[in-house]
Write a protein that holds these residues in place. Structure first.
Motif, PDB file in Angstrom:
ATOM      1  N   VAL A  92     -18.490  16.046 -12.635  1.00 44.33           N
ATOM      2  CA  VAL A  92     -18.415  14.698 -12.062  1.00 44.33           C
ATOM      3  C   VAL A  92     -16.964  14.303 -11.841  1.00 44.33           C
ATOM      4  N   ARG A  93     -16.114  14.572 -12.829  1.00 42.27           N
ATOM      5  CA  ARG A  93     -14.690  14.228 -12.701  1.00 42.27           C
ATOM      6  C   ARG A  93     -14.044  14.996 -11.546  1.00 42.27           C
ATOM      7  N   GLN A  94     -14.351  16.267 -11.389  1.00 39.51           N
ATOM      8  CA  GLN A  94     -13.790  17.053 -10.298  1.00 39.51           C
ATOM      9  C   GLN A  94     -14.288  16.561  -8.947  1.00 39.51           C
ATOM     10  N   ARG A  95     -15.551  16.165  -8.898  1.00 36.32           N
ATOM     11  CA  ARG A  95     -16.088  15.634  -7.647  1.00 36.32           C
ATOM     12  C   ARG A  95     -15.366  14.346  -7.253  1.00 36.32           C
ATOM     13  N   ARG A  96     -15.107  13.474  -8.224  1.00 37.36           N
ATOM     14  CA  ARG A  96     -14.365  12.235  -7.935  1.00 37.36           C
ATOM     15  C   ARG A  96     -12.947  12.538  -7.462  1.00 37.36           C
ATOM     16  N   GLN A  97     -12.289  13.482  -8.121  1.00 38.94           N
ATOM     17  CA  GLN A  97     -10.922  13.833  -7.732  1.00 38.94           C
ATOM     18  C   GLN A  97     -10.891  14.417  -6.327  1.00 38.94           C
ATOM     19  N   LEU A  98     -11.891  15.252  -6.003  1.00 39.83           N
ATOM     20  CA  LEU A  98     -11.963  15.829  -4.666  1.00 39.83           C
ATOM     21  C   LEU A  98     -12.194  14.747  -3.618  1.00 39.83           C
ATOM     22  N   THR A  99     -13.031  13.772  -3.933  1.00 43.73           N
ATOM     23  CA  THR A  99     -13.270  12.663  -3.005  1.00 43.73           C
ATOM     24  C   THR A  99     -11.993  11.853  -2.788  1.00 43.73           C
ATOM     25  N   GLN A 100     -11.273  11.550  -3.850  1.00 43.69           N
ATOM     26  CA  GLN A 100     -10.018  10.806  -3.727  1.00 43.69           C
ATOM     27  C   GLN A 100      -8.996  11.582  -2.909  1.00 43.69           C
ATOM     28  N   LEU A 101      -8.903  12.877  -3.139  1.00 47.50           N
ATOM     29  CA  LEU A 101      -7.962  13.709  -2.395  1.00 47.50           C
ATOM     30  C   LEU A 101      -8.327  13.751  -0.922  1.00 47.50           C
ATOM     31  N   THR A 102      -9.613  13.883  -0.622  1.00 47.16           N
ATOM     32  CA  THR A 102     -10.068  13.918   0.763  1.00 47.16           C
ATOM     33  C   THR A 102      -9.769  12.599   1.465  1.00 47.16           C
ATOM     34  N   ARG A 103     -10.009  11.491   0.787  1.00 45.34           N
ATOM     35  CA  ARG A 103      -9.708  10.179   1.379  1.00 45.34           C
ATOM     36  C   ARG A 103      -8.218  10.013   1.631  1.00 45.34           C
ATOM     37  N   ALA A 104      -7.402  10.441   0.666  1.00 50.12           N
ATOM     38  CA  ALA A 104      -5.953  10.310   0.824  1.00 50.12           C
ATOM     39  C   ALA A 104      -5.450  11.163   1.982  1.00 50.12           C
ATOM     40  N   LEU A 105      -5.956  12.372   2.116  1.00 46.17           N
ATOM     41  CA  LEU A 105      -5.542  13.235   3.229  1.00 46.17           C
ATOM     42  C   LEU A 105      -6.013  12.685   4.567  1.00 46.17           C
ATOM     43  N   ALA A 106      -7.238  12.164   4.607  1.00 40.79           N
ATOM     44  CA  ALA A 106      -7.756  11.587   5.853  1.00 40.79           C
ATOM     45  C   ALA A 106      -6.932  10.369   6.253  1.00 40.79           C
ATOM     46  N   LEU A 107      -6.588   9.528   5.287  1.00 37.81           N
ATOM     47  CA  LEU A 107      -5.775   8.348   5.578  1.00 37.81           C
ATOM     48  C   LEU A 107      -4.380   8.763   6.044  1.00 37.81           C
ATOM     49  N   GLN A 108      -3.808   9.745   5.397  1.00 35.99           N
ATOM     50  CA  GLN A 108      -2.480  10.228   5.777  1.00 35.99           C
ATOM     51  C   GLN A 108      -2.495  10.787   7.195  1.00 35.99           C
ATOM     52  N   GLU A 109      -3.520  11.541   7.540  1.00 35.62           N
ATOM     53  CA  GLU A 109      -3.644  12.101   8.885  1.00 35.62           C
ATOM     54  C   GLU A 109      -3.851  10.991   9.917  1.00 35.62           C
ATOM     55  N   PHE A 110      -4.656  10.008   9.574  1.00 35.63           N
ATOM     56  CA  PHE A 110      -4.887   8.881  10.479  1.00 35.63           C
ATOM     57  C   PHE A 110      -3.594   8.117  10.741  1.00 35.63           C
ATOM     58  N   LEU A 111      -2.836   7.850   9.683  1.00 40.49           N
ATOM     59  CA  LEU A 111      -1.580   7.120   9.854  1.00 40.49           C
ATOM     60  C   LEU A 111      -0.580   7.925  10.670  1.00 40.49           C
ATOM     61  N   LYS A 112      -0.574   9.223  10.499  1.00 39.30           N
ATOM     62  CA  LYS A 112       0.332  10.067  11.282  1.00 39.30           C
ATOM     63  C   LYS A 112      -0.044  10.026  12.757  1.00 39.30           C
ATOM     64  N   GLU A 113      -1.339  10.062  13.068  1.00 37.18           N
ATOM     65  CA  GLU A 113      -1.801   9.974  14.447  1.00 37.18           C
ATOM     66  C   GLU A 113      -1.466   8.614  15.049  1.00 37.18           C
ATOM     67  N   GLU A 114      -1.633   7.555  14.298  1.00 40.02           N
ATOM     68  CA  GLU A 114      -1.293   6.210  14.772  1.00 40.02           C
ATOM     69  C   GLU A 114       0.205   6.098  15.062  1.00 40.02           C
ATOM     70  N   GLU A 115       1.002   6.685  14.197  1.00 39.14           N
ATOM     71  CA  GLU A 115       2.456   6.666  14.384  1.00 39.14           C
ATOM     72  C   GLU A 115       2.829   7.423  15.649  1.00 39.14           C
ATOM     73  N   ASN A 116       2.172   8.552  15.912  1.00 37.87           N
ATOM     74  CA  ASN A 116       2.445   9.327  17.120  1.00 37.87           C
ATOM     75  C   ASN A 116       2.040   8.558  18.367  1.00 37.87           C
ATOM     76  N   LYS A 117       0.936   7.787  18.318  1.00 36.17           N
ATOM     77  CA  LYS A 117       0.496   6.992  19.448  1.00 36.17           C
ATOM     78  C   LYS A 117       1.504   5.892  19.746  1.00 36.17           C
ATOM     79  N   VAL A 118       2.050   5.275  18.709  1.00 35.71           N
ATOM     80  CA  VAL A 118       3.022   4.187  18.890  1.00 35.71           C
ATOM     81  C   VAL A 118       4.308   4.727  19.509  1.00 35.71           C
ATOM     82  N   GLN A 119       4.720   5.887  19.121  1.00 32.28           N
ATOM     83  CA  GLN A 119       5.967   6.483  19.632  1.00 32.28           C
ATOM     84  C   GLN A 119       5.822   6.917  21.073  1.00 32.28           C
TER      85      GLN A 119
END
Length: 120
Positions: A92-119
């Motif tokens: 259960v703990r590993q599943r939660r950590q994997l979910t948090q990591l996936t969300r953080a990576l998805a958010l980071q990728e989204f913000l990078k794409e948004e930054e590229n669109k603005v530039q």
């Protein structure tokens, strides 16, 4: 006292497992808690193998069982349930950590794409 084959075979195998635990600890693959737990487990198995009747009879008397075999089996099943419970919580703990990591990576990728669109 008659010495049976398992009374020298089990401690010999336990010694190999103890050495393995210590080697993995010194290599940094397991932590101190796991090492101490493994050492205690294999020492307990060795002592039980060396003095099977004495320990199992005392164990049965303490737990209130009439048969020493039933007492050992009951204890072993309880230990297995405990280990299963621990493994479930680790999963259960590993599943939660994997979910948090996936969300953080998805958010980071989204913000990078948004930054590229603005530039652009």
């Amino acid at each position: 006292m008659e010495i049976r084959i398992f009374q020298w075979l089990v401690p010999a195998l336990a010694l190999l497992f103890l050495m393995s635990h210590l080697l993995r600890y010194y290599r940094g693959r397991i932590d101190l808690r796991e090492t101490v737990g493994g050492i205690l487990l294999w020492l307990g198995v060795s002592v039980l193998a060396i003095f099977p009747d004495t320990i199992s009879n005392a164990f049965a008397q303490v737990l209130g069982f009439k048969s020493n075999t039933n007492a050992i089996l009951f204890f072993a099943v309880g230990l297995l349930f405990y280990f299963q419970y621990r493994l479930y919580h680790i999963q259960v703990r590993q599943r939660r950590q994997l979910t948090q990591l996936t969300r953080a990576l998805a958010l980071q990728e989204f913000l990078k794409e948004e930054e590229n669109k603005v530039q652009e």
